[in-house]
Design a protein around this motif. Structure first.
Motif: not given
Length: 269
Positions: A19-29
């Motif tokens: 879930s954190k990895e999804v949040l990180w990628l979503a935030s970067i994009f």
């Protein structure tokens, strides 16, 4: 992934959940997409609201629009950092049992991710248009920023210090306004003078005094700091030091520019 140091060993598996990895990628994009949207919006609004925009060269228009999303990021990240550091209890020593150096939140993860997206976008534009949008010092600044923020995001450590550094972006709107007024031929205006004064004192507080406090705080929490994984530990020591030198160099240029502007304004009376 495991980060190891002579002081300690920290496994990122406990922190980097799916879930954190999804949040990180979503935030970067999201950061990248926001930059594109603000860049485009700046171009459209400027062409409608400012008559002089159409007379700018293609390179000047690129920098004009670039400074639009630069200002947007600065306002977002500085206000978010202020909230997390001062108003929220995330880094309040008395609010949690765990050490401050290891604290983070969904909001701090999001802020760091969006900032990575911004710095990646801005660095790409700087390199593509090099050196029109900035010299090697800007490449160094952005490269160090991307690296240190990414390490902090992946490890969940030293968010407090990353946010302190990101708060220094609060001076960017003054830098950009100075450029806008200059390109618009308003260097002799009172707004240009007052903005220069605000930039001088803002830079002194946010990029000189704040960095002095950051180094002081690292020293007082050194027992916690030395528990950071090896590469993260040396990055925490090295990156703020390099940025501090750059800040002092830019402050010297700002001070020279302010003295020149004030002297010219005094003689023109």
């Amino acid at each position: 992934m495991e980060f190891t140091s002579s002081f300690s060993s920290t496994s990122s598996y406990d922190y980097a959940t799916p879930s954190k990895e999804v949040l990180w990628l979503a935030s970067i994009f999201s950061g990248i997409i926001l930059c594109v949207l603000v860049y485009t919006s700046t171009a459209i609004l400027s062409s409608l609201l400012f008559k002089g925009y159409g007379k700018l060269s293609s390179v000047e228009k690129i920098e004009w629009n670039n400074r639009g999303f630069s200002t947007f990021h600065a306002l977002f990240v500085s206000s978010s950092s202020f909230y997390l550091l001062i108003l929220s209890d995330v880094f309040n020593v008395k609010s949690h049992d765990d050490v401050v150096i290891n604290r983070s939140s969904r909001l701090s993860d999001t802020v760091l991710g969006i900032s990575i997206g911004y710095f990646l976008t801005d660095l790409a534009m700087i390199l593509w248009n090099f050196p029109a949008l900035g010299g090697l010092e800007y490449v160094l600044h952005h490269g160090l920023s991307i690296g240190s923020i990414t390490l902090s995001l992946l490890s969940g450590q030293v968010h407090i210090y990353i946010l302190m550094v990101l708060f220094s972006e609060s001076t960017t709107p003054f830098v950009n306004l100075r450029w806008y007024l200059d390109i618009a031929g308003l260097k002799s205006s009172k707004l240009y003078i007052w903005n220069g004064i605000a930039l001088f004192f803002g830079w002194l507080v946010a990029r000189i005094f704040l960095f002095m406090f950051l180094f002081y705080d690292i020293g007082t929490r050194f027992d916690e700091v030395k528990e950071v994984f090896l590469f993260g530990f040396y990055t925490l020591i090295m990156v703020p030091s390099v940025l501090a030198v750059l800040n002092i160099f830019w402050f010297w240029k700002i001070a020279k520019g302010l003295v020149k502007t004030l002297t010219k304004a005094k003689h023109s009376k």
